[in-house]
Scaffold this motif. Sequence first.
Motif, mmCIF file in Angstrom:
data_model
loop_
_atom_site.group_PDB
_atom_site.id
_atom_site.type_symbol
_atom_site.label_atom_id
_atom_site.label_comp_id
_atom_site.label_asym_id
_atom_site.label_seq_id
_atom_site.Cartn_x
_atom_site.Cartn_y
_atom_site.Cartn_z
ATOM 1 N N VAL A 160 41.921 9.399 40.543
ATOM 2 C CA VAL A 160 40.618 8.948 41.623
ATOM 3 C C VAL A 160 40.801 7.461 40.882
ATOM 4 N N PRO A 161 41.289 6.642 42.660
ATOM 5 C CA PRO A 161 41.388 4.826 41.945
ATOM 6 C C PRO A 161 39.715 5.053 42.360
ATOM 7 N N LEU A 162 39.561 3.460 41.731
ATOM 8 C CA LEU A 162 38.388 3.061 42.208
ATOM 9 C C LEU A 162 38.228 2.448 43.503
ATOM 10 N N ALA A 163 39.886 1.921 43.996
ATOM 11 C CA ALA A 163 39.721 1.057 44.803
ATOM 12 C C ALA A 163 40.448 2.026 46.221
ATOM 13 N N GLU A 164 40.533 1.127 47.376
ATOM 14 C CA GLU A 164 39.719 2.032 48.675
ATOM 15 C C GLU A 164 41.780 2.051 48.696
ATOM 16 N N ARG A 196 31.950 10.160 44.167
ATOM 17 C CA ARG A 196 32.258 11.056 44.225
ATOM 18 C C ARG A 196 31.620 11.533 42.335
ATOM 19 N N PHE A 231 35.887 -6.300 38.047
ATOM 20 C CA PHE A 231 36.953 -6.390 39.329
ATOM 21 C C PHE A 231 36.217 -5.492 40.899
ATOM 22 N N SER A 232 35.545 -4.283 40.197
ATOM 23 C CA SER A 232 35.551 -3.672 41.574
ATOM 24 C C SER A 232 34.344 -4.177 42.137
ATOM 25 N N PRO A 277 40.839 -7.740 43.311
ATOM 26 C CA PRO A 277 41.592 -7.346 42.111
ATOM 27 C C PRO A 277 41.651 -6.294 40.814
ATOM 28 N N ILE A 278 40.430 -5.145 42.045
ATOM 29 C CA ILE A 278 40.569 -3.854 41.289
ATOM 30 C C ILE A 278 41.654 -3.537 41.629
ATOM 31 N N ASP A 290 33.696 0.151 46.226
ATOM 32 C CA ASP A 290 34.324 0.777 44.951
ATOM 33 C C ASP A 290 33.465 1.356 44.218
ATOM 34 N N THR A 324 32.465 -8.991 43.677
ATOM 35 C CA THR A 324 33.506 -8.580 42.673
ATOM 36 C C THR A 324 33.935 -9.282 41.555
ATOM 37 N N ARG A 382 31.931 4.712 46.040
ATOM 38 C CA ARG A 382 33.029 5.770 46.629
ATOM 39 C C ARG A 382 32.639 6.601 45.417
ATOM 40 N N ALA A 383 33.004 5.497 44.088
ATOM 41 C CA ALA A 383 33.128 6.372 42.563
ATOM 42 C C ALA A 383 32.086 6.546 42.350
ATOM 43 N N GLU A 420 42.333 9.664 50.978
ATOM 44 C CA GLU A 420 41.250 9.367 50.081
ATOM 45 C C GLU A 420 41.631 10.970 49.615
#
Lengths: 644, 270
Positions: A259-263, B28, B16-17, A23-24, B21, B57, B24-25, A267
């Motif tokens: 910069v996405p949260l989702a993969e 960064r 929803f992350s 859903p992200i 997710d 999630t 990774r965030a 990248e």
Amino acid sequence: MSANTADSLFDRLEPLLMQVSKPIQYVGGELNARTKDWDSVSVHWALMYPDAYEVGLPNQGIQILYEVLNERPDALAERTYSVWPDLEKLLRLHGLPQFTVDGHRPVGAFDVLGISFSTELGYTNMLAALDLAQIPLHAADRDDSHPIVLAGGHAAFNPEPIADFIDAAVLGDGEQVVGAITDVIAAFKAEGSPGGRDELLTRLAETGGVYIPRFYDVSYRPDGQLAEVTPNRTRVPARVSKHTVMDLDEWPYPKTPLVPLAETVHERMSVEIFRGCTRGCRFCQAGMITRPVRERSIEGIGAMVEAGLAATGFEEVGLLSLSSADHSEIAPLSKQLADRYEESRVSLSLPSTRVDAFNIDLANEFSRNGRRSGLTFAPEGGSERLRRVINKMVSHDDLINTVSAAYSQGWRQVKLYFMCGLPTETDEDVLEIATMAQDVIRAGRKATGSRDIKATVSIGGFVPKPHTPFQWAAQAAPEVIDNRLRKLRAAINSDKSMGRNIGMRYHDGEPSLVEGLLSRGDRRVGAVIEQAWRDGARFDGWSEHFSFARWMSAADVAFTGQSVDVPFFTTRERDADEVLPWDHLDSGLDKQWLWDDWQDALTGYEQDDCRWTPCFDCGVCPTMGTDIQVGPTGKALLPVAAKR
Amino acid sequence: MQRIRLRYAKRGRMRFSSHRDFARAFERSLRRAEIPMAYSAGFHPHPKISYVGAAPTGVGSEAEYLEIALAERQDPEQVRAAIDAVLPAGLDIVAARDVAHCPAGSLPDQIHGSRWQLEFGDAADGLPAAVAALLAEETVLVDRFTKDGKRSLDARAAIVWASVSISNSAASNAGAPTGTEAPASAEAASGLGDESGPGRAILDMVVRQVTPTVRPDDVLTALQSVAGFAPSQPPRATRLAQGPIDEAGAVGDPLGITQFVNNQTPVGNR
């Protein structure tokens, strides 16, 4: 426009998001995303990449336009991507429309829906989005309350197959023309929208740089070929020109990449180091339609890398272009970037490189920190004869010398890209891929003294594209391609001493045929796209969603009673005097030059690169009133200090 | 090497992350904030970060925890503020403390359970009865489908307490939970004349950390299996606290900053 309410749908979407995968991807709010007040601006753009978020988010074109438009005080831009079938089903069940991920506004509320087509396989996703957005599929059925549906991207150089569904198309670089379009719409709205949708489209056509399909009539000959394409009103040009941004340093976008949260599929941060390519590979539509070459300066690149990394926190920077090692200052650029980031954990990558020793030096520079995993080369054709036909000048010995150097300097794996189904190709040409791969393994074993050497051959089906010398060529039938690949697989496996060291990756020929139909089709192909979509086609670029049988049965239905069929658009060779569906769309290339180059291809006559040899009159520079823009400038990357 | 324990929240749309997710965030953001991280040894050095039991999630949280190791000593509050400033809004670093000043024991050792809040879209008739029925059982086995196949777990045994209240605004709260009693929703929901219309049911509960973890979804599955309770749409779930559990069933804080969480609980703001 914008009669619909533009309020956020998020409250109604939220419960649905708990029921879908990943859903992200639908919630927006990425680092560097923008939201602007709807009522504070006059022109509202929805920008769509017609594929899943994970593919669309990294797209540079969308990111550039998103930023350029949002910087304007009188405009806003929000993004929308194709929703996966699980969410599409729920949206329909609950009566919710296609929405933007930034403000979660209904796409139907915007003034413009701009869709970027990197590939024709996104067409059914456009129909899915229009239908979900409750926008009439056919441009003729839309009224003043609906957005202008505008196509861009490389596929827009022949938008005829989607002419019924789009209101407008633009060819070429988007960053300046979106501003010009915004100006026209803003002025039109300020005047109170006199004359409605028809007048607005006419004003856009009048600029000479926006193609409005409905303002052109198409007639056909009894044999099915085009007779002519003519404007059906005054105020519109006979031919529509592509757009070319001349000074890339004036357009340092994206400045703050999303910069996405989702993969997502990439990248990394990308910096476009030049646009255009004059290598002259005859199969390559991108190289033909993006001419002339325009380099970004070494200082401009250095500043973009620095600012982009600070704005994103990405760990990898890709130096992007159609043939990155061809930048006139690539050696100092890569050395200075490698110096600057040697102590940090930022890695550099150089996609799209040619086969030569120089590129091994570059690759070594980019892998100072140790990792020498894989190098990719693209000879494209299996035999030297075929490489002369496609104008990809790499000799067998060059390739072997290059890979020997790579293996001896610690690279562990070599990937080789080829195409199958090229004009004049025979089984023997394709079988030479096996010989080449085996010679690569031998060279690697000799260079390293180890038997454990790996090479992968990756093969794609060739699709003839508009605005290239191969636009007249017959596309190979899927059976021909599949048969050749079967023989190649047997040839690779036949040598037991190295068959296990050679990997082979390929796609079967069927998707290429559909891509070919959509690439070189005319307006009659629109009915096939609509039928395929009605039969369930979407995400056609994904093998698990693509169905060749569905496309062929859609074509049977749509072409019933017509004098054309799928082979007419795909496996049929065209003549010199045939009117092509995109002849009224000006990529700057001279049609006679393209034809001469096609004839040269058939005799295996090679064409040099105009950056190093005299102009060969492809036609672009005089048409665009410009010239190639290359260095070297002799300048240095600033700041020179190393980053940790 | 200094170790800092951080508490972070997943709020609004950021719930929803997935954990990947977030990770990774977060990594960064460490680079953008120029935090002097300690790195693992080896060919591919990674910044030293330890996560514990991430919220699923789609579930919000006010109380997720992780620890980072720094190569240079830093002020924890400055580190917190620097990372928070560069994370997307909704992924918020809410507290930081040097591990030396945190309650003794490793971070995973501190996690005994979580307090969850499930907000339903309406009054959710039948919820109080279903909760009462669930609590009346000793064991309620539910199946969860994971990528490794079907797993069976006891959703009842892990529940320390649960209560239902009715709220007319998302942020209000019921009284302090007292054991397993469940305020009946019927009376609360029938308070007509309120301009916000019928209230929304809130299920508040503390669930013990067991293996495999019992998630809010598993409790909903259990409510369906014991009482046939099926909400018209899934509730919005938020982890309010995570840590040690005291005798009264209140959940503490592995940073040792906040007291055991009872009433004053933030609710997933947007």
